[in-house]
Design an enzyme around this catalytic site. Structure first.
Site, PDB file in Angstrom:
ATOM      1  CG  ASP A  41      -2.519   0.816   1.513  1.00 29.31           C
ATOM      2  OD1 ASP A  41      -3.368   0.341   1.038  1.00 29.31           O
ATOM      3  OD2 ASP A  41      -1.708   2.367   1.130  1.00 29.31           O
ATOM      4  CG  ASP A 130      -3.767   4.046  -3.250  1.00 32.52           C
ATOM      5  OD1 ASP A 130      -4.671   2.932  -2.551  1.00 32.52           O
ATOM      6  OD2 ASP A 130      -4.005   4.677  -1.360  1.00 32.52           O
ATOM      7  CD  GLU A 131      -5.962  -1.501  -2.095  1.00 33.99           C
ATOM      8  OE1 GLU A 131      -5.642  -2.382  -0.514  1.00 33.99           O
ATOM      9  OE2 GLU A 131      -6.967  -1.240  -1.637  1.00 33.99           O
TER      10      GLU A 131
HETATM   11 MG   LIG Z   1      -2.996   4.120   0.883  1.00 34.91          MG
END
Ligand SMILES: [Mg+2]
Length: 440
Positions: A41, A130-131
């Site tokens: 993450d 974003d992961e």
């Molecule tokens: Mg994040």
């Protein structure tokens, strides 16, 4: 036992009663392939990128968003700011906060860079904005035990992309995600230190026991309220509810909650499928009739598309050109390539022929685009011997890609796109196109 990494919190939990050992503790030859899922993450993603690009923003409260906060730096979180909060409230809580609109194409470039580094540590990576989730089962031989693997990944991303990531490892997606979120610095923590957490197999229930129920995937606001009405506040308490009761209360989701509260989950990793087409297009800042500049832009777009084709280790067999006149008439032509290729220089003459065929009116163009398609795998050119000149070109393309991966696309301007130099604005990511989502 769960261990944090380096200067991060180390959470100690009692060893599991059945003395179950992790995959990497077992003697060679007896190793059972315990599934190991990894979750990466990117922390405070948009705000971290902005702080990286603009040094003056470092160590200052920064938020990205319009209307509400999409991303906020750790310095901003110290003031109680959080994603989803209105900008109005954010400014009231922290008057010195820097608010930015966000440059999403640039964030996407950074995310792709993070994923390309992460792919070295896992097989098959399923990515979101974003992961990312990856399967690290059996990667021990290459990278060591799961914690070492996680630390290596985090350090590689920090070293090569300069972005902070937290890494969680566990027996399934849910445990990996819970691990990475517990590896994150506390919301009001001053330093954006991030860590690596591995939840060892057999320790899932202990790890989950004290977690608030909302942290369990599938427990939204409504479900959370219902459970809290029954005095169920932690995952450990949720585990005391019998399956028939959960089923009556929540139906099929009740069964999932029953399983998840015990750390069990069966969702699999789905790495992104290979693309069917790869295209790049743009609208000109001003309608354009200069043939040299049009060709320069087409070469530039083709170059970017071909770089992506090479990244996927594919070869294209077809190219399609689209042009739009200033009066919005749109024309397109698809051409088969003489042989499957990933080299813009070999595709460009075909594009030029298509342009000659399409652009016959003396009217300026406002939009051009190229689409590469009908892919085949690298090494399937269908030829017994590849001519040496093409092999040399392939080595050259690889070398240029390596330089661009390191220094940005603009590090090398070549071929017909040299025509654009001085006529178009440039940053590290290449020429600044009017259609921003396509500058990537
Ligand atoms: Mg994040």
């Amino acid at each position: 036992m769960v261990a944090g990494s380096g200067n991060h919190t180390v959470k100690n939990l009692p060893e599991p009663k059945n003395q179950q050992r992790g995959l990497f503790d077992q003697p060679a030859g007896q190793a059972r392939a315990e599934r190991l899922i990894l979750h990466v993450d990117i922390d405070a993603f948009f705000a971290s990128v902005e702080q990286l690009l603009i040094p003056a923003l470092r160590n200052r409260p920064v938020i990205v968003g319009s209307g509400v906060i999409a991303s906020c730096s750790y310095e901003a979180r110290r003031f109680g700011l959080a994603a989803g909060m209105s900008l109005h409230k954010a400014r009231r809580l922290c008057p010195s906060v820097v608010v930015l609109d966000g440059q999403y194409p640039i964030y996407r470039c950074f995310a792709e860079h993070v994923w390309s580094v992460s792919r070295r540590f896992v097989c098959g990576l399923e990515t979101f904005l974003d992961e990312g989730y990856g399967d690290a089962t059996g990667m021990g031989a290459l990278h060591g035990d799961p914690l070492t693997l996680g630390r290596k990944l985090r350090d590689a991303v920090r070293g090569e992309v300069s972005l902070p990531v937290s890494v969680g490892l566990g027996a399934n997606r849910m445990m990996a995600k819970i691990a990475s979120s517990s590896a994150k610095p506390a919301p009001r923590c001053s330093s954006p230190q991030v860590g690596v957490v591995w939840i060892r197999p057999g320790c899932e229930q202990e790890f989950l026991a004290n977690l608030p129920i909302e942290k369990l995937p599938g427990v939204g606001r409504k479900t959370g309220e219902k459970l809290r009405d029954m005095n169920i506040e932690t995952v450990g308490q949720l585990r005391t509810l019998p399956l028939p009761l959960l089923r009556t209360m929540f139906g099929r989701r009740g069964e999932l909650l029953y399983e998840r509260s015990r750390g069990r989950e069966s969702r699999i990793i789905r790495p992104a499928a290979l693309p069917k087409t790869i295209s790049r297009e743009t609208t000109f800042h001003e309608p354009l009739c200069d043939r040299k500049q049009i060709c320069g832009m087409l070469f530039y777009l083709l170059q970017r598309a071909a770089r992506t084709v090479r990244k996927h280790k594919l070869l294209a067999r077809c190219v399609e050109l689209t042009i739009r006149y200033d009066d919005w008439t749109e024309l397109s032509a698809a051409k088969a390539l003489p042989y499957p290729t990933d080299d813009e220089k070999q595709i460009f003459p075909v594009v030029l022929r298509a342009l000659k065929q399409l652009h016959q009116r003396r009217v300026a163009l406002r939009h051009v685009g190229v689409v590469l398609s009908r892919f085949t795998g690298e090494g399937q050119e269908g030829e017994l011997f590849t001519p040496p000149v093409r092999l040399r070109r392939r080595r050259l393309c690889k070398a240029v890609d390596t330089i661009r991966d390191r220094w940005g696309h603009a590090a090398i301007v070549s071929g017909a796109s040299i025509e654009l130099l001085g006529r178009m604005r440039q940053n590290d990511y290449g020429f600044v196109l009017r259609t921003p989502s396509l500058t990537k």
